[in-house]
Design a protein around this motif. Structure first.
Motif, PDB file in Angstrom:
ATOM      1  N   ASN A 506      12.447  10.639   5.092  1.00  0.00           N
ATOM      2  CA  ASN A 506      12.468   9.755   2.999  1.00  0.00           C
ATOM      3  C   ASN A 506      12.117   8.830   2.595  1.00  0.00           C
ATOM      4  N   CYS A 507      10.951   8.655   3.217  1.00  0.00           N
ATOM      5  CA  CYS A 507      10.244   7.750   2.332  1.00  0.00           C
ATOM      6  C   CYS A 507       9.046   8.091   0.949  1.00  0.00           C
ATOM      7  N   PRO A 508       9.088   7.815  -0.187  1.00  0.00           N
ATOM      8  CA  PRO A 508       8.347   8.371  -1.536  1.00  0.00           C
ATOM      9  C   PRO A 508       7.257   8.323  -1.138  1.00  0.00           C
ATOM     10  N   ASP A 509       6.173   9.638  -2.257  1.00  0.00           N
ATOM     11  CA  ASP A 509       4.983   9.724  -1.999  1.00  0.00           C
ATOM     12  C   ASP A 509       4.154   8.748  -2.107  1.00  0.00           C
ATOM     13  N   GLU A 510       5.129   8.024  -3.201  1.00  0.00           N
ATOM     14  CA  GLU A 510       3.922   6.808  -3.915  1.00  0.00           C
ATOM     15  C   GLU A 510       3.911   5.727  -2.815  1.00  0.00           C
ATOM     16  N   LEU A 511       5.460   5.340  -2.335  1.00  0.00           N
ATOM     17  CA  LEU A 511       5.267   4.651  -1.066  1.00  0.00           C
ATOM     18  C   LEU A 511       4.144   5.224  -0.041  1.00  0.00           C
ATOM     19  N   PHE A 512       4.109   5.891   0.966  1.00  0.00           N
ATOM     20  CA  PHE A 512       3.049   6.178   1.329  1.00  0.00           C
ATOM     21  C   PHE A 512       1.922   6.183   1.591  1.00  0.00           C
ATOM     22  N   ALA A 513       1.637   6.337   0.328  1.00  0.00           N
ATOM     23  CA  ALA A 513       0.193   6.251  -0.716  1.00  0.00           C
ATOM     24  C   ALA A 513      -0.234   5.098  -0.442  1.00  0.00           C
ATOM     25  N   VAL A 514       0.100   4.391  -0.633  1.00  0.00           N
ATOM     26  CA  VAL A 514       0.017   2.535  -0.607  1.00  0.00           C
ATOM     27  C   VAL A 514      -0.195   2.195   1.023  1.00  0.00           C
ATOM     28  N   MET A 515       0.694   2.837   1.769  1.00  0.00           N
ATOM     29  CA  MET A 515       0.148   2.795   3.030  1.00  0.00           C
ATOM     30  C   MET A 515      -1.164   3.773   3.872  1.00  0.00           C
ATOM     31  N   ALA A 516      -1.324   4.514   2.981  1.00  0.00           N
ATOM     32  CA  ALA A 516      -2.393   5.231   3.140  1.00  0.00           C
ATOM     33  C   ALA A 516      -4.080   4.558   2.756  1.00  0.00           C
ATOM     34  N   TYR A 517      -3.553   4.419   1.946  1.00  0.00           N
ATOM     35  CA  TYR A 517      -5.175   2.906   1.495  1.00  0.00           C
ATOM     36  C   TYR A 517      -5.113   2.136   1.796  1.00  0.00           C
ATOM     37  N   CYS A 518      -4.782   1.458   2.394  1.00  0.00           N
ATOM     38  CA  CYS A 518      -4.442   0.499   3.463  1.00  0.00           C
ATOM     39  C   CYS A 518      -4.818   0.776   4.256  1.00  0.00           C
ATOM     40  N   TRP A 519      -5.272   1.701   5.341  1.00  0.00           N
ATOM     41  CA  TRP A 519      -5.653   2.362   6.373  1.00  0.00           C
ATOM     42  C   TRP A 519      -7.632   3.013   6.354  1.00  0.00           C
TER      43      TRP A 519
END
Length: 547
Positions: A506-519
């Protein structure tokens, strides 16, 4: 029967919808491409079934100098032909003089899944940060032309300078140079050994000349064990040994500024009253209590302290980590209010209360209670909390301060979901499962650390950004343990191989993209907290637009 004019308008709308519902296409980065660019096993959709992901388009993807090609996957999933045109804009044509496409700059979007490439080789003649804009225009009708702008930033390096330096280095390191360097090193080694042997005999002789068993003038004054205690040793001395010396003696010479700050905030112990224990570990305790201020008014406070059996190292860590964020004034930062340190007693660190509770414990309680679901966090609430944390970190970084342990356990939240970032004092004791020792005698938050912090113990604003990505993952999973299936000793290899936390349910793609860029693997490729604020603020605006 309805009015003819209304029926006509309705019929036109239906025909329009039927005509352009057949016009749909996809454009995305495949998992293989995202793995190559960011080290992530995921698919990044820019357009899916005709729906444009504005957030993904607005983010500028950084590229290293070694990445010369970008690969996009696209297909026309509708029955209508879709003409396209592609234009590449380069901010520095000396650094990247010849961008190329492996397809025609104009044509039709293919009806089957195909990959096209954009070549962006550096000239290697200048050092430059190059802004790249890849604009793809799709024509749905004469009046409906959609332009997608893919932003990239590439770092180009002047290789000729690097080669000159390498050649000069090789020329210098000839056989005669190596011989002279070896001779100098040998002489230096002999001198160092001679000095060490001399110091040893002088010290040993002095020790034998002054050692006695009595209490007369010849007796040497022995130094207490605590005065020579290393900062990172694991001492389990009792509270009784601590009582025989002033509290300040546990701080070394490098902490004189810390002593001054403690003195400024110090209050008498009689003005502090403990009420009830909120959290308790092996040696650390967090109380709710009260403090009588200078005006004689009583304030409710949170008090961090240690038990009587705490060692000197544990007490020293409490003071050093607790005072790391003192004298800060920001609504999203929990800063120390007062300190109470007196001889023959354990130190008290006082914080404002204001009905705040530990964020990690709050998130865990959100999962289930005895009555069922306790509280379900919406995406809007998660993003709002994340924005507050970002503001706190922006404030810290502007003051040239690093947190180094940003996590849900080191934040507090109230009933209105207002967040404050706190220090990490006592966190190792209160949340022992979040910290691991990798054989270096130091408990670290291994699964929250950036790769460079894990491997080399180097910290920067970019390493705080990595930890924020894990904290954002905690918010969306209600404080699940990250990488729970990975052994702490294998974390570095796991991250180096490109693996990251999976997208939560249930995590939106937009929110997960932010996490991915942080890593991102490289610290330089991670966004700043200012960039993260812009991205999440835009996403938050979209979420609340129709609420």
């Amino acid at each position: 029967m309805g009015h003819p004019k209304i029926l006509f308008i309705t019929l036109v709308q239906v025909i329009y919808c039927l005509r352009y519902s057949s016009a749909s296409f996809n454009l995305y980065l495949s998992p293989q491409e995202l793995q190559r660019l960011l080290g992530l096993q995921a698919e990044l959709n820019y357009v899916r079934d005709g729906q444009i992901n504005d957030y993904a388009l607005n983010f500028t993807l950084p590229l290293s100098s070694k990445l010369n090609k970008l690969y996009f996957t696209w297909e026309n999933t509708g029955s209508q032909k879709l003409p396209y045109s592609i234009k590449i804009d380069i901010s520095n044509k000396i650094a990247i003089p010849h961008p190329k496409l492996n397809i025609s700059a104009t044509g039709f979007v293919p009806s089957s899944t195909q990959i096209f490439a954009v070549s962006l080789p550096c000239s290697e003649t200048v050092d430059a940060e190059v802004n790249i804009s890849i604009k793809i225009s799709i024509t749905f009708s004469d009046k409906n032309i959609t332009t997608l702008d893919f932003k990239r930033k590439k770092t180009c390096i002047n290789e000729s300078i690097k080669n000159d330096v390498s050649k000069n280095s090789l020329t210098f390191a000839d056989s005669s140079s190596v011989f002279y360097i070896a001779v100098c090193c040998a002489i230096l080694l002999v001198l160092i050994l001679g000095i060490l042997i001399t110091i040893y005999y002088v010290t040993d002789k002095k020790g034998r000349g002054t050692k006695t068993n009595g209490n007369g003038p010849g007796t040497t004054t022995t130094t207490t064990f605590l005065a020579t205690l290393p900062r990172n040793s694991v001492n389990v001395s009792s509270y009784a040994s601590f009582r025989r010396m002033p509290s300040y003696s546990l701080l070394d010479e490098r902490s004189k500024d810390l002593q001054e700050r403690i003195t400024e905030l110090s209050v008498q112990r009689c003005r502090v009253r403990l009420s009830s224990i909120i959290l308790e570990g092996t040696f650390g305790r967090v109380y709710q209590g009260s403090y009588t201020n200078e005006e004689g008014n009583e304030e409710t406070v949170i008090i961090k302290t240690v038990a009587d059996h705490a060692s000197q190292v544990q007490i020293s860590l409490l003071l050093q980590e607790g005072m790391a964020m003192c004298s800060l004034n920001h609504k999203n930062i929990l800063s120390i209010l007062r300190v109470s340190i007196e001889d023959h007693s354990t130190p008290f660190l006082l914080y404002p209360f204001n009905n705040y509770k530990n964020l990690k414990i709050f998130l865990q309680k959100c999962k289930l209670s005895s009555e069922g679901v306790h509280h379900t966090l919406t995406t809007q609430e998660v993003v709002r909390m994340a924005l507050q944390i970002i503001k706190a970190m922006q404030y810290l970084h502007k003051r040239h301060l690093l947190h180094k342990d940003l996590a849900a356990r080191n934040c507090v939240v109230n009933d209105k979901l207002n967040i404050q970032v706190a220090d990490n004092a006592l966190s190792r004791d209160l949340f022992p499962s979040d910290y691991h020792c990798l054989g270096d005698n130091e408990n670290r938050p291994v699964k929250w650390l950036a790769l460079e912090s894990l491997l080399h113990k180097t910290f920067s604003p970019a390493s705080d950004v990595w930890s924020f990505g894990v904290l954002l993952w905690e918010l969306t999973t209600l404080a699940q343990q990250p990488y729970i299936e990975i052994d702490p000793f294998e974390m570095a290899a796991y991250l180096k191989d490109g693996y990251r936390l999976a997208q939560p349910i249930n995590c939106p793609d937009e929110l997960f993209a932010v996490m991915a860029y942080c890593w991102a693997m490289s610290a330089e490729e991670r966004p700043t907290f200012t960039q993260l604020h812009v991205c999440l603020q835009d996403f938050f605006t979209q979420l609340t637009k129709y609420v």
